[in-house]
Each structure stands twice: as C-alpha cells, then as structure tokens.
Design an enzyme around this catalytic site. Structure first.
Site: not given
Length: 965
Positions: A28, A30, A143, A412
């Site tokens: 994951h 970001d 997420d 996000h």
C-alpha cells in the site's frame, strides 16, 4: 442415532475440501500522506518495483498486484532498466504482475468530485493501455475513509467486473461479518439500477494488512522485510522490526498462526475461498526476503493441508474474483446507499476530514476547473487550427502536467487534508505550478499594463456547453469605468470599492456567452463613469447582548426572485420570501464554533481525520457590523462578525451578492455568498449555521461526489451522536419540507449536518493541535492558521422549482467563466447541449488507443492529437422533474457542428479503453433475478444519434474532418 452415525462421514467429506486461500502480495503506497513523493521514491517505492520484478521473474508461482500508477510510472520513466522493462512485459503477459484499479492514485471517496475521480483513472488507464495493452478490471479501495455509492458506478462504467472496499463503520462491519454479508451486488445509482451494478467485496476486520501478532515472537509477523526507513534505505539491508525468519524450528508455529487466521476469516464468507492480503503500507521494498520466507511456509502448509484443512497459493486479485464468480451463488443486492460517514470506534467518527485543509480543497477544485477550461479551449483550437501557431506538443505537456497534479491530490490522504504539512505544501506547489502552465496556455502573448493605460481589454470564456448570462467581477484600480462589447455597444456594469482592499475596485459586468464561446470586452476609464457607481451604507455594530430587541427594524433587499429582510437590531439576515409563491421562510446565518479537546488524557480528541465534539457549538462572535451597497447590477451585503465587542478586526465575514438586473436573462435565484474565516483560535472548528423555519426534522440531503444526492436521516447513537451525523458535501446540500427547499452549492468540499430542526450547518474551517503520540510522530496535526474564503451559492424555493436548478447551478459554480487578457483569436461558434445534459469532458487525451483491441500494438509512439474525447452526462435522476428527467436524443454531428464537421464517432467505456460493443462485464446472479443486460448501451438510429437516459455518463471518441489551411 442414525444421524450421529453419519456425522463422521460428513466431517471427512468436509476435510476433503480444504479452505482455498488466495495469498495476494501487495504494497500500500500512499501518494503523499506523511512523506513527499520524492522522499517515498527514494526510501522505498522505487525498490518495490525493482525488487518485485526481479523476484517474480525467479519463481513462476509468485504474484504481485500493482495499484497506484503514479509511483509505477515514476519508476518506469526514471528508474527501470531495459531489462526490467522487458521482465515487466513478460510478467504482465503471464498474468503474474497485475494492475488493479489502474488510476494514478487510490482516490478518496468522500470529498472528491466525479470529474477528478474520472480524470485520475483516465490518466492511469491511458498510460497502461498505451504501454502494455492492459485494461484493469478490478478495484482495491482498501483505504479510503468510507465508501461512496458513486465509486461502484464509475468502476462499472470503466468496465470493471468487481469492486473491493474495506473501511466502513466498525459496528456495521461486525454485523455483516457475523451474517456472512460482506459480499453483495451493489447498484450504486437509483436511475441506472442493474445496468451499472457491480459485485462488491468488503474486507473483513483485518482489512488490507497481514495480521501481525505472533504468539511466539515479539516481532511483527509475515513482514520479513521489516519497516521502511526514511530518509535513506539502510546500506546493509537490515531494516527495523524484521520478522523472525522461517526455519525448520519456526515453520510450524508460523503455519499454525496463519492457518488459524485463515479459518477465522473463512467463517465470515459464504464460499470456501479466503482472500488473504499479504502486505501493508510500504512493503515489498526488499521482495527477496519476503518471498524467500513465504515460499517455504506456504509449501509446508500445502504439504500438511489435510491436517490443516487449508491450501494456500499466491494469487492476483482477478484469480480470487474469478473463483468467486465461478461459484455461481446468488448474491444479495445493495441499493444506492453509501457507507458514509465512517467510524472506527465509539468516539472516532472520521467526519473531521470533510473540512480539513480548506485551502487545499479549494485550490484542488480551482485547478480542476482551470484544467476543464484549458482542455475545452485547446480542443477547439486544434480542430479549427490544426497547424496554428500554438505548438501542440508544448500545449499537451502543459495539460498533462495539470492532469498529473489534479490526479495526484485526489489521493485519500491528499484532498482529505489528512497529510503532514510538508506534503500539503507539495500538493499545493504541484497544483499552482501546473496551473501557471495552463494559464500560459489560456493566456495571451500581450499582457497590458493596467496602470499606464486608460483602457483594458478582457476576454471572457464560457467553458460550458450551455448559453449563459452571468456577472463577472474584474478588479480595476480606477474608481470609474465604462464597458463595451466587441461591437462597441455599452454593456451594463457597476463599480464599487473592493471588500478586500482599499486600493482596488470591483467592476461587475453582465456577460452573455454562448456555449464554449468567448467574447471580448473593452473597459475604458473615463472621469465620468458609465458604469453605475455603487456606494456603501454602514450600520453600526450590534452586540449579541441586545438581542432581546430583535425584529423591530427590518430592511428589505429586493430582487426579481426574492425579498431578503435584514434585521437592523442584530445586523443578521431575518427572512427570505421567494416571490413566485409569496412564501416567507425565516432564515438567519451566523458562525458557531466547536471547542475541540487536544489532550488524550482528557477524553476523545479531534484531529485531521476525526471530529469529536466536546459539547454543543457556541456562538463564535459577540457583535456584528453590516454594510449594504445597493446597486443596479448587484446589491452587496457585507456582514462582519467580531469575537469581542471592542475588537478592531473582525474574525468572520459573510458577503452576499443579490442580482438586481430586472427584466434581463440574468438568473435571479442565485444568492452568491463568500465567507472569510481565520486565523482561527487553536482547537476550534467553525461552522456557518443557517437556521430556518423549514421543518426538515433534522433530515438533510448531500451529494456523493457531485454525482447523486443521498438522503441523510438523523440517527441517534449510544456515543458520539453529534459527530456521526456529519456528512460530506462535495457540491450540494439541501434541507426541505413539504413547501420549501433551501439549497447550498459549493466551490469545494465541506462537512454538513442538521443538528436541530430547520438547521443546516456547514463546517468551513478547523485549526487543531493534540498530544496523541501517533499524530505527533508523523506530524499529522492540523495547526492550520490560514485565512479561508470559500464560496456557497444559496437558493430558496419550492421543491419542484429548485429541482430544475440545483444540478446546473452546482456545475456553473464549478465552471465559472474564465476572464483573460486577450490573445489574437477568431470568434468561436457556440456549442450548446440541452439543459439536462452536461459536457463532462472535451479533451485531447493524447494517449494512443486501438479501436480493435485484438491488434493492439505496442503503441508508444507520437501522441494522438486527432482523437477527441467527449463525455456527456445526464444531470437528472429518474422522476426528479417531469420534463428534465426524460431521456434525451441528440445528434452528435449536429450538436458539435459549431466546432467542426464530425466524420466519425465511436462509443467507449468511461476511460476510453474499451469499445462499448465488445465490453461484456460479468453478470452476477442476484436474489431479485432481474433480467440483466450488462452489455453496455449502443448508440441508436444512425452513426451520430444517441439517446442519453437519466444519470448516464456516455463517453465517445470523435474524429473531425481535418481543416488544414
């Protein structure tokens, strides 16, 4: 007795079918959050793709899913060697490296606008299609903080076969788990229904990370590469918190832990298959140590699968969904409800981020509307002047830079305001830099010096495909002016002192523009003003203490639509009458603040993510001043709110503009309001509270991503009722009763709530500090000392009258006319769509697509400047309006003739990668067994005529006859 005798046989039968476990390796990553893009690329992100490519190439069973395209593209363009690129192509061909979602980022779902959700997906999909001939078909929205009902519709329109979400209310997830209802078919749009439904998988309570607790070790489990190190990766490859290696001694203990977790999860799903995500934030930067430990562990489990009752295999997401699809079960249907807001614990409602970093939210939307204007103008220019002086490569580079920046901030932890200050600065810098590039594209070679000249030329461009009459505000330095159109005719105008500066003046000009058209205006500065000179009338400061006297002296401001009454005893709005029905609604507007707790020892805190009210809101001011500037174009009411009665400077202000053009085409139903707030006191969250006599019973409506309205019924909870009744507003919110509806449309996202009957409060700004170690460690605090100036447009009327207006108003606020210095240019013919259709996109993507996918080439050649992308959206829901909710049939050749001669149209999926004729999404069996045709709609009648039904978004590639001069 007989039954008991049969039990062992049943049991052994069950044992023959071990739980099939799909281990999905992922990282994951970001695109922002705590570290900047550059920091992340350097510390770990580039290493993820380099090492995954190498490790997958060694062992054919290994798999990996790649999600955020921004990092992959940076790696591909700046890091990957030719050998690595060759390996990637091979892995993709074998289906072992799989691109999931395929957008630039994993976009937020609460505060993003559908324009930008589509843009960031289109950007990633265009790159993947051109580079690899790949079209992602599954989502991995693990997420985002809550799930919107618009997202599954957009993914269905893009050709996806299944959607995956994770963060939903903790108490709801609990119930769904127990009842095996984590998987369902979601019909996100009440108008599109089963046509754009999608199978949706909700992750269980363990979410997207591998469970890290190991009973036999004090290190986390299954993260053999440890935790990423910033700023530099360690030279010796030893990272903190590396899991205990898998050895002869540890393998059984590891297997036991993993199998227990698999079995726990299997009990929550209907089929005998478990999706087991292996990874978490910032993982797989050292893939060899990851796979070299997991390989023997999985081998051990499979060798003992009878004993364990489990088999494990590396898998991509499509392999998992394919298996679920083949199980051929009948699934429950979920309607168009969303999963917003989102709470993780009784006192943790993630409703604060709807309003965090108001400036970033505003700039992100501004950049998006600038991009929209630049795209439409450049497209028109290219069609008209394919060999014109504006270099096409230069122009496309400018557009691509702004597309990249606008896409990136949809992450996000971007537009949500949940990032560290340096990352917020990075997003802003990227946006502002790219906006300057777009301004160059929109702008002129000849900038006039305003100071030296007695005249000034401006060009006003309408980026929408509707005819509009509106007011533009040009800032000038002279106190008197006269305005003329390109035929030399005088134009209605008004000039007055600016609200924000003593040195400048606001010049309001009434402009009439055709769709996608610009007009030139000449402003002269004679000593005798032709523009109406409006003068302010001031009203003395009124203290809250004297409120008992309210309502004695009411001052009317009249327009063609409304009579607004202001109370001279309070300097606040008192009521508005909408004249068409002669109905008066009591309305006051003022500022209130919630005091936030910043001390974890004292109770629940508010932070970037979470809103945790420490009691009801308190009035945020003690006195109000007012000035009214009566005008002939607009009347402006300025209200100033003071924290203390004797303060010199005001803390908040409301500026309301009431249009005064009687008997013209100027719409009078729009009351334009701009607010000023800040700097706030620390640990305060400020709301604009509109209190009315509308009997809405605390029910409000707010939009999901500017696409559809959601009914928000007030709910009582054991804990945290106030914060859990806050909802996101991206473009629109309203309250209504049987007689009246009050609508607000917005230029950026906010949080909204109706805490008491007749009230609509909008959270506009937050400034917070807390001592939670986790927040301090990552610098995730919100000590936002900025001054913010958001805009809302307010409308009041009957439900039927406002139903015709609010969707178009929201679009017109987002895409206001662009006022530019002139460049040489020929007049453009107008392009006008019917009032219920909105031109969602008109652009030159530049990506190379292939109409016949089966002969997809390795297309990485020159950009394609002749393929025009056209997207049209029906703004209305079924049954919302007797006329405007009808399907609309248009002939695209005729509709676009103002641009040029259309020679060909092909209908495509939302992001352009599928020819609609060949797109066949999976049909999932549902309980109501509706006869479903998931084949996408075809154009009707002939090559150019299309019928667009309520809420449809239709995407086309359009080719024009070339006009080489």
């Amino acid at each position: 007795m007989g039954l008991l005798n049969e039990l062992p046989q049943w049991h052994s039968l069950r044992q023959e079918e071990p739980i099939q476990t799909f281990v999905i390796p992922h990282s994951h990553m970001d695109v922002g959050w705590v570290y900047t893009i550059q920091e992340s690329m350097h510390a770990y992100a580039a290493n993820v793709y380099s090492s995954v490519t190498e490790e997958l190439s060694k062992v054919k069973e290994r798999r990996f899913i790649a999600v955020e395209q921004e990092f992959f593209r940076l790696w591909w363009d700046t890091v990957a060697s030719d050998t690595q690129k060759k390996q990637v192509r091979q892995l993709i061909k074998e289906g072992r490296l799989e691109f999931i979602i395929g957008g630039q980022v994993m976009h937020d779902e609460a505060v993003t606008d559908l324009d930008d959700d589509i843009l960031q997906m289109m950007e990633g999909h265009g790159f993947l299609y051109e580079t690899f001939g790949v079209r992602p078909q599954f989502s991995w929205h693990v997420d985002p903080f809550g799930a919107s009902a618009t997202t599954p519709v957009l993914f269905a329109l893009a050709g996806f076969n299944a959607h995956l979400i994770s963060r939903i209310d903790y108490d709801l997830k609990d119930i769904m788990q127990k009842n095996k209802k984590l998987q369902f078919v979601w019909r996100g749009s009440p108008s599109l229904k089963s046509q754009q439904e999608i199978f949706t998988h909700t992750m269980d309570q363990f979410s997207y990370c591998t469970p890290s607790y190991l009973p036999f070790s004090n290190c986390s489990g299954f993260y053999w590469n440890g935790v990423a190190l910033f700023p530099d990766p360690p030279k010796d490859g030893v990272y903190p918190n590396m899991s205990l290696p898998v050895t002869k001694e540890t393998v059984h203990a590891y297997a036991k832990t993993m199998v227990e977790n698999i079995k726990q999860r299997a009990a929550w799903f209907r089929t005998n298959h478990v999706l087991w995500p292996w990874g978490c934030d910032k993982q797989f930067y050292n893939s060899s140590v990851q796979f070299n430990n997991m390989d023997p562990l999985m081998k051990y489990i499979n060798q003992n699968s009878k004993e364990f009752g489990v088999t494990v295999q590396y898998a991509t997401l499509s392999e998992y969904f394919q298996t679920i699809y083949q199980s051929n079960l009948t699934w429950e249907v979920r309607g168009s409800e969303d999963f917003l807001p989102y709470s993780t614990e009784p006192y943790q409602a993630w409703t604060g981020f709807y309003a965090s970093r108001n400036v970033l939210k505003g700039v992100a939307r501004q950049a998006s509307s600038r991009l929209y204007a630049a795209e439409t103008l450049f497209t028109r220019y290219r069609i008209s002047f394919p060999d014109g002086p504006v270099a096409k490569d230069w122009a496309l580079d400018k557009l691509r830079a702004l597309r990249w920046a606008v896409s990136e901030v949809q992450h996000h932890d971007g537009i949500t305001g949940t990032e560290s200050p340096k990352v917020a600065d990075m997003y802003l810098q990227h946006l502002l830099q790219a906006m300057m590039g777009a301004e160059e594209l929109l702008a002129s070679p000849s900038i006039l010096d305003i100071e030296q000249t007695l005249e000034q030329h401006v060009i006003v461009y309408n980026p929408l495909a509707w005819n509009i009459t509106t007011i533009v505000n040009v800032t000038v330095t002279q106190p008197s002016a006269a305005v003329f159109d390109d035929d030399g005719q005088p134009v209605p105008a008004q000039i007055q002192g600016s609200a924000h500066s003593n040195a400048t003046y606001d010049l309001f000009i009434v402009v009439e523009l055709g769709g996608l058209q610009y007009r030139k205006y000449l402003i002269k500065f004679p000593e005798n003003s032709k523009a109406y000179e409006a003068k302010a009338v001031s009203f003395e400061r009124r203290s809250v203490k004297d409120r008992a006297k309210a309502g004695r002296l009411l001052l009317p401001v009249l327009s063609e639509c409304y009579e607004l009454l202001f109370d001279q005893d309070t300097n606040l709005l008192h009521s508005i009458t909408y004249l068409e029905e002669k109905r008066r609604v009591m309305i006051t507007q003022d500022f209130w603040e919630y005091d936030a707790n910043g001390d974890v020892k004292a109770g629940p805190i508010s932070d970037n993510y979470i809103f945790s009210a420490n009691g009801s809101a308190v009035r945020a001011y003690k006195a109000v001043e007012m000035e009214i500037i009566p005008g002939k174009i607009v009347t402006e009411i300025r209200q100033y709110f003071y924290r203390e009665e004797s303060d010199k400077d005001y803390a908040y202000s409301i500026t309301t503009r009431v249009p005064e053009c009687f008997g013209t085409k100027l719409p009078c139903h729009r009351l334009e309001q701009t607010y000023s707030l800040g700097p706030l006191s620390l640990n305060t969250e400020v709301v604009l509270r509109t209190s009315t006599s509308v009997k809405n019973n605390r029910t409000l409506y707010s939009d999901d991503n500017g696409y559809q309205m959601m009914k928000r019924t007030y709910r009582k909870f054991t804990n945290n009722t106030l914060a859990r009744n806050y909802f996101p507003m991206v473009r629109t919110a309203y309250i209504e009763d049987d007689l009246s509806r009050l609508v607000l449309v917005s230029d950026r996202a906010h949080g909204v709530s109706s805490q008491t009957d007749g009230q609509l409060e909008v959270m506009l700004h937050r400034r917070l500090w807390n001592n939670l170690q986790w927040n301090l460690g990552y610098n995730l605090t919100l000590n936002d000392s900025s001054v913010v100036r958001p805009t809302l447009w307010m409308m009041l009327g009957s439900v039927s009258a406002t139903s015709k207006l609010y969707q178009r108003e929201a679009v017109q606020l987002q895409h206001r006319p662009v006022v530019k210095e002139p460049k040489r240019g020929s007049p453009l013919r107008s392009v006008v769509l019917p009032p219920n259709l909105h031109l969602l996109s008109l652009s030159i993507p530049g990506w190379n697509y292939c109409s016949n996918h089966s002969v997809h080439l390795n297309l990485h050649s020159q950009p394609d400047y002749d393929r025009i992308l056209l997207r049209i959206m029906h703004l209305f829901e079924e049954g919302e309006d007797p006329e405007l909710s009808k399907p609309v049939t248009i002939n695209l050749k005729e509709a676009l003739q103002g641009m040029g001669e259309v020679k060909g149209v092909e209908e495509r999926s939302l992001t352009g990668t599928w020819d609609i004729a060949s797109l066949q999404r999976w049909k999932w069996k549902t309980a109501d067994n509706l006869e479903k045709d998931n084949k996408q709609q075809r154009r009707q009648d002939d090559d150019f005529t299309v019928t667009i039904s309520p809420k449809e978004i239709r995407t086309f590639f359009v080719h024009f006859v070339s006009r080489n001069f």
